[in-house]
Motif scaffolding. Structure first.
Motif, PDB file in Angstrom:
ATOM      1  N   SER A  78      49.996  45.212 -26.283  1.00 32.02           N
ATOM      2  CA  SER A  78      51.240  44.777 -25.662  1.00 32.02           C
ATOM      3  C   SER A  78      51.080  44.615 -24.156  1.00 32.02           C
ATOM      4  N   GLY A  79      51.634  43.490 -23.654  1.00 32.67           N
ATOM      5  CA  GLY A  79      51.555  43.196 -22.236  1.00 32.67           C
ATOM      6  C   GLY A  79      50.193  42.720 -21.786  1.00 32.67           C
ATOM      7  N   CYS A  80      49.282  42.434 -22.708  1.00 35.87           N
ATOM      8  CA  CYS A  80      47.916  42.034 -22.352  1.00 35.87           C
ATOM      9  C   CYS A  80      47.793  40.509 -22.322  1.00 35.87           C
ATOM     10  N   ARG A  81      46.702  40.068 -21.658  1.00 37.98           N
ATOM     11  CA  ARG A  81      46.490  38.634 -21.490  1.00 37.98           C
ATOM     12  C   ARG A  81      45.013  38.315 -21.611  1.00 37.98           C
ATOM     13  N   GLY A  82      44.689  37.323 -22.442  1.00 39.45           N
ATOM     14  CA  GLY A  82      43.304  36.872 -22.590  1.00 39.45           C
ATOM     15  C   GLY A  82      43.212  35.380 -22.329  1.00 39.45           C
ATOM     16  N   ASP A  83      42.237  34.982 -21.500  1.00 39.72           N
ATOM     17  CA  ASP A  83      42.044  33.575 -21.153  1.00 39.72           C
ATOM     18  C   ASP A  83      40.552  33.256 -21.207  1.00 39.72           C
ATOM     19  N   SER A  84      40.171  32.265 -21.988  1.00 38.69           N
ATOM     20  CA  SER A  84      38.767  31.873 -22.082  1.00 38.69           C
ATOM     21  C   SER A  84      38.613  30.385 -21.799  1.00 38.69           C
ATOM     22  N   THR A  85      37.497  30.046 -21.131  1.00 36.70           N
ATOM     23  CA  THR A  85      37.189  28.651 -20.803  1.00 36.70           C
ATOM     24  C   THR A  85      35.711  28.406 -21.011  1.00 36.70           C
ATOM     25  N   ALA A  86      35.382  27.386 -21.796  1.00 36.45           N
ATOM     26  CA  ALA A  86      33.988  26.997 -22.016  1.00 36.45           C
ATOM     27  C   ALA A  86      33.810  25.532 -21.641  1.00 36.45           C
ATOM     28  N   LEU A  87      32.791  25.260 -20.825  1.00 37.42           N
ATOM     29  CA  LEU A  87      32.423  23.886 -20.480  1.00 37.42           C
ATOM     30  C   LEU A  87      30.958  23.694 -20.843  1.00 37.42           C
ATOM     31  N   ARG A 149      52.775  34.474 -26.885  1.00 41.67           N
ATOM     32  CA  ARG A 149      52.589  33.049 -26.636  1.00 41.67           C
ATOM     33  C   ARG A 149      51.106  32.712 -26.635  1.00 41.67           C
ATOM     34  N   THR A 150      50.775  31.567 -27.213  1.00 33.80           N
ATOM     35  CA  THR A 150      49.402  31.080 -27.196  1.00 33.80           C
ATOM     36  C   THR A 150      49.388  29.628 -26.738  1.00 33.80           C
ATOM     37  N   ALA A 151      48.264  29.209 -26.178  1.00 28.76           N
ATOM     38  CA  ALA A 151      48.065  27.808 -25.808  1.00 28.76           C
ATOM     39  C   ALA A 151      46.574  27.521 -25.852  1.00 28.76           C
ATOM     40  N   THR A 152      46.200  26.460 -26.524  1.00 31.85           N
ATOM     41  CA  THR A 152      44.797  26.081 -26.593  1.00 31.85           C
ATOM     42  C   THR A 152      44.650  24.585 -26.347  1.00 31.85           C
ATOM     43  N   ALA A 183      42.644  24.732 -17.185  1.00 32.31           N
ATOM     44  CA  ALA A 183      42.758  26.165 -17.497  1.00 32.31           C
ATOM     45  C   ALA A 183      44.005  26.750 -16.846  1.00 32.31           C
ATOM     46  N   ALA A 184      44.279  26.345 -15.606  1.00 26.78           N
ATOM     47  CA  ALA A 184      45.478  26.823 -14.919  1.00 26.78           C
ATOM     48  C   ALA A 184      46.742  26.341 -15.630  1.00 26.78           C
ATOM     49  N   ALA A 185      46.713  25.114 -16.137  1.00 24.19           N
ATOM     50  CA  ALA A 185      47.873  24.582 -16.860  1.00 24.19           C
ATOM     51  C   ALA A 185      48.131  25.363 -18.139  1.00 24.19           C
ATOM     52  N   LEU A 186      47.075  25.763 -18.833  1.00 19.65           N
ATOM     53  CA  LEU A 186      47.256  26.565 -20.042  1.00 19.65           C
ATOM     54  C   LEU A 186      47.845  27.933 -19.710  1.00 19.65           C
ATOM     55  N   ARG A 187      47.336  28.556 -18.645  1.00 16.06           N
ATOM     56  CA  ARG A 187      47.880  29.869 -18.262  1.00 16.06           C
ATOM     57  C   ARG A 187      49.344  29.760 -17.883  1.00 16.06           C
ATOM     58  N   ALA A 188      49.716  28.649 -17.241  1.00 15.76           N
ATOM     59  CA  ALA A 188      51.122  28.442 -16.889  1.00 15.76           C
ATOM     60  C   ALA A 188      51.974  28.185 -18.129  1.00 15.76           C
ATOM     61  N   ALA A 189      51.379  27.540 -19.137  1.00 10.39           N
ATOM     62  CA  ALA A 189      52.139  27.166 -20.333  1.00 10.39           C
ATOM     63  C   ALA A 189      52.631  28.368 -21.115  1.00 10.39           C
ATOM     64  N   VAL A 190      51.914  29.491 -21.048  1.00  8.45           N
ATOM     65  CA  VAL A 190      52.308  30.650 -21.848  1.00  8.45           C
ATOM     66  C   VAL A 190      53.320  31.547 -21.138  1.00  8.45           C
TER      67      VAL A 190
END
Length: 232
Positions: A78-87, A149-152, A183-190
């Motif tokens: 609860s209250g946690c956040r995970g963000d991953s980016t692969a290029l 909330r999720t966003a991919t 990546a910033a747009a996805l973090r904002a989306a959630v």
């Protein structure tokens, strides 16, 4: 764990185990067959925000090639956040039969006010003798999670040139800046109000066009495939 949770575990496991890890950094060409890049964010009660960013640029020459780019985030506290980016940027110098898989997956379970985002970007440059088989997927799973909330987003561009060479440094910097913005747009989306699905799809298509134009212009290339998949 519920049956749905077990199914989510199985889906993520299959995506992550699609190939054997084998990549080389920017430098001399290599002859390896399997090229996998995985970014994985796994927040916990001890590390409530976890972000993983992985970038790979590789030149290969092989008759049979499989390249996987995977970004995955799993949040279950609860209250946690995970963000991953692969290029992943792959240049295929010799004639080949090549499969390219690009996957973004985000999963939240058994938590309150938790988020997960995943961004996978795969750019492929091939010569006229290469047969390319690209696939591109985005997946989001929520289980027993009322306020999560999720966003991919998964972006994949395959271009063809007469003589395969690397992206110039300026173009690679443009690509990197573009990835940072997505990546910033996805973090904002959630954390913002939910965007209608059609609006999110239109925005993603415009972003894909921007990325494709950078690569095509820099290499004077022809587009073989350009795909995007998003979930919110």
């Amino acid at each position: 764990m519920t049956g749905r949770g077990l199914a989510a575990h199985a889906v993520v496991a299959v995506l992550l185990l699609a190939g054997a890890a084998d990549a080389s950094p920017r430098g001399s060409p290599d002859e390896r067959r399997y090229l996998d890049v995985v970014a994985s964010a796994q927040p916990s009660d001890q590390r409530r925000e976890d972000r993983d960013v992985v970038v790979s640029e590789v030149m290969v020459r092989h008759a049979a090639l499989k390249a996987d780019a995977v970004a995955t985030s799993v949040t279950s506290c609860s209250g946690c956040r995970g963000d991953s980016t692969a290029l992943q940027v792959v240049y295929v110098r010799g004639p080949a039969s090549a499969r390219f898989d690009n996957v973004a997956s985000a999963w939240v379970q058994d938590c309150w006010d938790c988020t997960a985002t995943a961004l996978a970007v795969q750019l492929v440059v091939i010569g006229p003798g290469t047969r390319a088989r690209p696939t591109n997927r985005a997946l989001a799973v929520g289980n027993t999670c009322a306020t999560c909330r999720t966003a991919t987003a998964a972006f994949q561009v395959v271009v063809q040139v007469d003589a395969v060479g690397r992206l110039p440094a300026a173009a690679l910097a443009e690509v990197t800046a573009w990835v940072d913005a997505q990546a910033a747009a996805l973090r904002a989306a959630v954390v913002a109000p939910a965007t209608p699905r059609r609006a999110a799809a239109r925005a993603a298509a415009r972003s894909l066009g921007d990325l494709r134009r950078v690569v095509v212009r820099a290499l004077e290339a022809r587009t073989r495939s350009a795909r995007v998949a998003v979930t919110r």
